[in-house]
Design an enzyme around this catalytic site. Structure first.
Site, mmCIF file in Angstrom:
data_model
loop_
_atom_site.group_PDB
_atom_site.id
_atom_site.type_symbol
_atom_site.label_atom_id
_atom_site.label_comp_id
_atom_site.label_asym_id
_atom_site.label_seq_id
_atom_site.Cartn_x
_atom_site.Cartn_y
_atom_site.Cartn_z
ATOM 1 N N MET A 165 0.838 -1.202 0.000
ATOM 2 C CA MET A 165 0.000 0.000 0.000
ATOM 3 C C MET A 165 0.870 1.248 0.000
ATOM 4 O O MET A 165 1.737 1.402 0.861
ATOM 5 C CB MET A 165 -0.901 0.024 1.238
ATOM 6 C CG MET A 165 -1.943 -1.070 1.257
ATOM 7 S SD MET A 165 -2.823 -1.103 2.836
ATOM 8 C CE MET A 165 -1.604 -1.945 3.853
ATOM 9 N N GLY A 195 1.351 4.099 4.969
ATOM 10 C CA GLY A 195 2.243 3.276 4.152
ATOM 11 C C GLY A 195 2.622 1.955 4.775
ATOM 12 O O GLY A 195 3.111 1.913 5.885
ATOM 13 N N SER A 196 2.410 0.852 4.066
ATOM 14 C CA SER A 196 2.627 -0.446 4.681
ATOM 15 C C SER A 196 2.289 -1.563 3.700
ATOM 16 O O SER A 196 2.128 -1.316 2.508
ATOM 17 C CB SER A 196 1.742 -0.577 5.926
ATOM 18 O OG SER A 196 0.456 -0.070 5.648
ATOM 19 N N ARG A 197 2.122 -2.796 4.231
ATOM 20 C CA ARG A 197 1.714 -3.896 3.369
ATOM 21 C C ARG A 197 1.005 -4.965 4.198
ATOM 22 O O ARG A 197 1.120 -5.000 5.424
ATOM 23 C CB ARG A 197 2.902 -4.471 2.608
ATOM 24 C CG ARG A 197 3.666 -5.557 3.318
ATOM 25 C CD ARG A 197 4.823 -6.058 2.464
ATOM 26 N NE ARG A 197 5.159 -7.424 2.795
ATOM 27 C CZ ARG A 197 6.406 -7.858 2.940
ATOM 28 N NH1 ARG A 197 7.422 -7.032 2.800
ATOM 29 N NH2 ARG A 197 6.636 -9.123 3.223
#
Length: 219
Positions: free
Chosen positions: A99, A187-189
């Protein structure tokens, strides 16, 4: 519609932005009108960025035990067999969705079932696509027991900008596909770990839409 996890930040940002715009207009507009407008536009852009980050679009899931939906919006960056060391301690098929800050950051349950495991891990803030991010970054691990697929693990992973992971899953809960499962800020996944041999409906580089994109489907 905005996610509840953004309520305080949105309220603060709105007051800060509105106050700053009025202060700039009062002290700077008469002397440096162009500079004043530039600063005001930057503040408005900042507020718009905050608002779009915490948006929570209403998406009705096509609820079914025979498919797994994308838990988040983002880009499919990994589809491969890997060793999962925390819960399964054997090989699983991992599908990873990255993301960016402009994606919707709501995490949704990818499948129906019972939460068998839910654990938070403090950690580092490596960039989300770093190979070690899933083992060393701040993260939460959740396992859902689905009646068709069996146990499905998903992992929320903080990135270089993310500083808070919110996880609603608690062991013993019965969860419904498509419901809010949490939120990752800035922000990440999210990694999905599925049984080996699970059919995958997405390809590397695909843009996934949370609650809409089908990750796997059984006939």
């Amino acid at each position: 519609m905005f996610h509840k996890e953004g309520a305080k930040i949105i309220l603060f940002s709105t007051f800060f932005s509105t106050g700053s715009i009025f202060i700039l207009d009062y002290f700077l507009n008469d002397t440096y009108p162009v500079l004043c407008k530039i600063f005001q536009l930057i503040i408005v852009a900042f507020l718009i960025l905050i608002l779009q980050f915490f948006r929570n679009p209403v998406r009705k899931a096509d609820n079914s035990d025979k498919h797994i939906l994308a838990p988040v919006d983002g880009k499919v960056v990994v589809i491969e067999e890997v060793y999962e060391p925390e819960y399964f301690k054997d090989k699983r098929l991992m599908v990873s969705i990255f993301m960016s800050p402009i994606n919707v950051h709501v995490t949704r349950y990818a499948a129906n079932g019972i939460v068998k495991y839910s654990k938070y891990h403090p950690g580092k803030y490596l960039v989300a696509w770093h190979p070690k991010a899933s083992e060393e970054n701040e993260r939460t691990t959740v396992v859902i027991d689905n009646r068709i697929y069996g146990e499905i693990l998903y992992r929320q992973i903080a990135g270089a900008l993310a500083r808070r992971i919110v996880n609603y899953a608690q062991e013993g809960m019965r969860v419904v596909q498509g419901q809010d499962a949490g939120f990752i800020k800035f922000g990440s996944r999210v990694d999905l770990y599925l049984p080996i041999g699970t059919p995958i409906e997405v390809k590397l580089g695909d843009k996934a839409i949370g609650n809409k994109t089908i990750i796997s489907k059984l006939s």
